[in-house]
Design a protein around this motif. Structure first.
Motif, PDB file in Angstrom:
ATOM      1  N   SER A 169      26.066  36.239  43.385  1.00  0.00           N
ATOM      2  CA  SER A 169      25.524  35.139  42.591  1.00  0.00           C
ATOM      3  C   SER A 169      25.181  35.679  41.206  1.00  0.00           C
ATOM      4  O   SER A 169      25.079  36.889  41.005  1.00  0.00           O
ATOM      5  N   LYS A 170      24.964  34.775  40.271  1.00  0.00           N
ATOM      6  CA  LYS A 170      24.594  35.183  38.909  1.00  0.00           C
ATOM      7  C   LYS A 170      23.295  35.978  38.906  1.00  0.00           C
ATOM      8  O   LYS A 170      23.095  36.845  38.060  1.00  0.00           O
TER       9      LYS A 170
ATOM     10  N   LEU B 155      23.071  40.104  38.720  1.00  0.00           N
ATOM     11  CA  LEU B 155      23.525  40.880  37.564  1.00  0.00           C
ATOM     12  C   LEU B 155      22.756  42.187  37.377  1.00  0.00           C
ATOM     13  O   LEU B 155      23.374  43.242  37.200  1.00  0.00           O
TER      14      LEU B 155
ATOM     15  N   LEU C 185      31.068  40.606  36.900  1.00  0.00           N
ATOM     16  CA  LEU C 185      30.416  39.713  37.856  1.00  0.00           C
ATOM     17  C   LEU C 185      31.036  38.315  37.779  1.00  0.00           C
ATOM     18  O   LEU C 185      31.287  37.686  38.810  1.00  0.00           O
ATOM     19  N   ASP C 186      31.285  37.838  36.580  1.00  0.00           N
ATOM     20  CA  ASP C 186      31.940  36.535  36.419  1.00  0.00           C
ATOM     21  C   ASP C 186      33.314  36.538  37.083  1.00  0.00           C
ATOM     22  O   ASP C 186      33.714  35.544  37.713  1.00  0.00           O
ATOM     23  N   MET C 187      34.025  37.655  36.981  1.00  0.00           N
ATOM     24  CA  MET C 187      35.326  37.784  37.640  1.00  0.00           C
ATOM     25  C   MET C 187      35.151  37.723  39.168  1.00  0.00           C
ATOM     26  O   MET C 187      35.905  37.047  39.858  1.00  0.00           O
TER      27      MET C 187
ATOM     28  N   GLU D  51      26.610  43.530  29.306  1.00  0.00           N
ATOM     29  CA  GLU D  51      27.656  42.541  29.008  1.00  0.00           C
ATOM     30  C   GLU D  51      28.934  42.838  29.794  1.00  0.00           C
ATOM     31  O   GLU D  51      29.600  41.917  30.270  1.00  0.00           O
TER      32      GLU D  51
ATOM     33  N   GLN E  36      28.308  41.758  33.263  1.00  0.00           N
ATOM     34  CA  GLN E  36      28.369  40.289  33.325  1.00  0.00           C
ATOM     35  C   GLN E  36      29.812  39.809  33.415  1.00  0.00           C
ATOM     36  O   GLN E  36      30.130  38.922  34.213  1.00  0.00           O
ATOM     37  N   LYS E  37      30.681  40.414  32.619  1.00  0.00           N
ATOM     38  CA  LYS E  37      32.096  40.037  32.621  1.00  0.00           C
ATOM     39  C   LYS E  37      32.722  40.280  34.002  1.00  0.00           C
ATOM     40  O   LYS E  37      33.451  39.432  34.520  1.00  0.00           O
TER      41      LYS E  37
ATOM     42  N   LEU F  77      32.768  36.241  40.803  1.00  0.00           N
ATOM     43  CA  LEU F  77      32.408  34.868  41.151  1.00  0.00           C
ATOM     44  C   LEU F  77      33.639  33.961  41.151  1.00  0.00           C
ATOM     45  O   LEU F  77      33.761  33.078  42.007  1.00  0.00           O
ATOM     46  N   ALA F  78      34.546  34.173  40.217  1.00  0.00           N
ATOM     47  CA  ALA F  78      35.763  33.362  40.155  1.00  0.00           C
ATOM     48  C   ALA F  78      36.744  33.721  41.264  1.00  0.00           C
ATOM     49  O   ALA F  78      37.364  32.841  41.867  1.00  0.00           O
TER      50      ALA F  78
END
Length: 179
Positions: free
Chosen positions: A19-20, A23, A54-56, A48, A51-52, A58-59
């Motif tokens: 989850s976000k 992080l 983690l976003d990957m 940062e 974060q990038k 999540l996707a």
């Protein structure tokens, strides 16, 4: 495997989708030199960058966060993704297969947590239709080799890994078939 709504528990860990809110914990272990390099990626140099990635995660939805129950934080990740090389292996063509990968925060190495997490995920995968699981490690990564052997994987062959760091590495490839 979509980890979004899956929650698996072992004695010391909860395996769940990232989850976000993860992080800070993710950055804490991913920014330590020597952790990511064991899996073929460079350690994170900034929040940062974490974060990038983690976003990957999540996707992509194929990474479990390894939540340590006693410490109340995420200490690593485990991925069950579509298998690459195993799809072309003559013994496993047409079989339902996944590839296992894992990384663990350095302070938790040597405690059996990677084996515990992987056993939990492997059992889940086999109970849900997977027939074969592949796993790999670099020749110098003795810790991963021990984990893979403890899980019962059998050596298949040595192949090539094109890392996100822009390098090509030899990797020892293993398989575990559902019995």
């Amino acid at each position: 495997m979509d980890t979004t709504n899956i929650k698996l528990e072992s004695e010391r860990l909860v395996l769940r989708g990232f989850s976000k809110a993860d992080l800070a914990d993710f950055n804490e272990y991913a920014s330590v030199p020597g952790v990511g390099e064991m899996a073929g990626w460079a350690y994170h140099k900034s929040i940062e960058e974490s974060q990038k990635i983690l976003d990957m995660f999540l996707a992509k939805k194929s990474n479990f966060a390894l939540f340590h129950k006693a410490d109340g934080k995420v200490i690593g990740s485990l991925e069950l993704q579509n298998a690459g090389w195993i799809l072309k292996h003559p013994d496993f063509i047409g079989k339902s297969s996944l590839e296992l990968g894992y990384v663990l925060a350095k302070p938790y190495w040597g405690q059996g947590l990677a084996v515990e997490a992987a056993k939990t995920a492997i059992n889940y995968a086999f109970q849900n239709g997977t027939e074969v699981i592949a796993c790999n490690h670099f020749p110098e990564n003795a810790q991963s080799r021990r984990v893979i052997e403890k899980l019962g994987f059998v050596y298949s062959h040595t192949g090539q890994f094109n890392s996100p760091m822009g390098k090509v590495f030899d990797e020892l490839r293993y398989v575990l078939a559902k019995t």
